[in-house]
Design a protein around this motif. Structure first.
Motif, short mmCIF file in Angstrom:
data_model
loop_
_atom_site.label_atom_id
_atom_site.label_comp_id
_atom_site.label_asym_id
_atom_site.label_seq_id
_atom_site.Cartn_x
_atom_site.Cartn_y
_atom_site.Cartn_z
N LEU A 137 0.83 -1.20 0.00
CA LEU A 137 0.00 0.00 0.00
C LEU A 137 0.87 1.25 0.00
O LEU A 137 0.63 2.18 -0.78
CB LEU A 137 -0.95 -0.01 1.19
N GLU A 138 1.89 1.27 0.83
CA GLU A 138 2.79 2.42 0.87
C GLU A 138 3.50 2.61 -0.47
O GLU A 138 3.59 3.72 -0.99
CB GLU A 138 3.81 2.27 2.00
N GLU A 139 4.00 1.51 -1.03
CA GLU A 139 4.68 1.57 -2.32
C GLU A 139 3.71 2.01 -3.42
O GLU A 139 4.03 2.86 -4.25
CB GLU A 139 5.29 0.21 -2.66
N GLY A 140 2.51 1.43 -3.41
CA GLY A 140 1.51 1.77 -4.42
C GLY A 140 1.12 3.24 -4.35
O GLY A 140 0.96 3.90 -5.39
N GLU A 141 0.97 3.76 -3.14
CA GLU A 141 0.63 5.17 -2.97
C GLU A 141 1.73 6.06 -3.53
O GLU A 141 1.46 7.06 -4.20
CB GLU A 141 0.39 5.49 -1.49
N SER A 168 0.79 2.14 -13.96
CA SER A 168 0.75 0.69 -14.19
C SER A 168 1.47 -0.06 -13.07
O SER A 168 1.03 -1.14 -12.67
CB SER A 168 1.33 0.33 -15.56
N ASP A 169 2.54 0.51 -12.54
CA ASP A 169 3.23 -0.13 -11.41
C ASP A 169 2.36 -0.05 -10.16
O ASP A 169 2.28 -1.01 -9.39
CB ASP A 169 4.58 0.55 -11.16
N ASP A 215 0.62 -3.16 -7.76
CA ASP A 215 0.67 -3.28 -6.30
C ASP A 215 -0.73 -3.39 -5.71
O ASP A 215 -0.97 -4.23 -4.84
CB ASP A 215 1.37 -2.06 -5.69
N PHE A 216 -1.65 -2.56 -6.17
CA PHE A 216 -3.00 -2.59 -5.61
C PHE A 216 -3.73 -3.88 -5.97
O PHE A 216 -4.49 -4.40 -5.15
CB PHE A 216 -3.79 -1.35 -6.05
#
Length: 142
Positions: A16-20, A29-30, A34-35
């Motif tokens: 979640l942190e990385e996706g945010e 797209s990255d 993650d999500f």
């Protein structure tokens, strides 16, 4: 079993942190990957659903966007952001319709307004965060 659950929680938090961060950096797209991975681990994660809705809205996949926004809203009907996101999705959809009857247009406006009012009632202190939907609606439909 408890260890796996804790590992999943840790992994979900990290994803979640990385996706945010990826979302904020417009690496959609990255961030999407993650999500989606979060939803594989936790199919009821409303944060991941909301972000996916935003990504799909920004990339023109409006039906998918609305689907994820509505799923997030179903999990937490009292989430102001989810209500606002559904309103924005409906406003975007209305904007893309070339020909619409007055009756149908009024129905869209009623739905959009009801979601916005709910969002503002839920978080009146964050009214300005929801204002962009009102401005967007005003620009596209008046």
């Amino acid at each position: 079993m408890h260890t796996i659950a804790n590992k999943n929680k840790e992994k979900i938090k990290a994803l979640l942190e990385e996706g945010e961060e990826l979302y904020e950096d417009e690496m959609l797209s990255d961030a999407e990957a993650d999500f989606l991975q979060i939803l594989d681990l936790d199919p009821l994660n409303s944060d991941a659903m909301s972000y996916l809705g935003c990504i799909y809205d920004q990339t023109g996949h409006f039906a998918s966007a609305r689907n994820y926004f509505q799923k997030a809203l179903a999990l937490d009907p009292n989430d102001a952001t989810s209500n606002s996101n559904v309103a924005l999705s409906l406003a975007d959809e209305l904007d893309r319709i070339d020909e619409i009857s007055l009756h149908d247009e009024i129905e869209y406006h009623q739905k959009i307004t009801s979601y916005l009012i709910r969002a503002i009632k839920l978080e009146p202190e964050n009214y300005l965060e929801h204002e962009f939907v009102i401005v967007h609606l005003d620009e596209t439909t008046l």
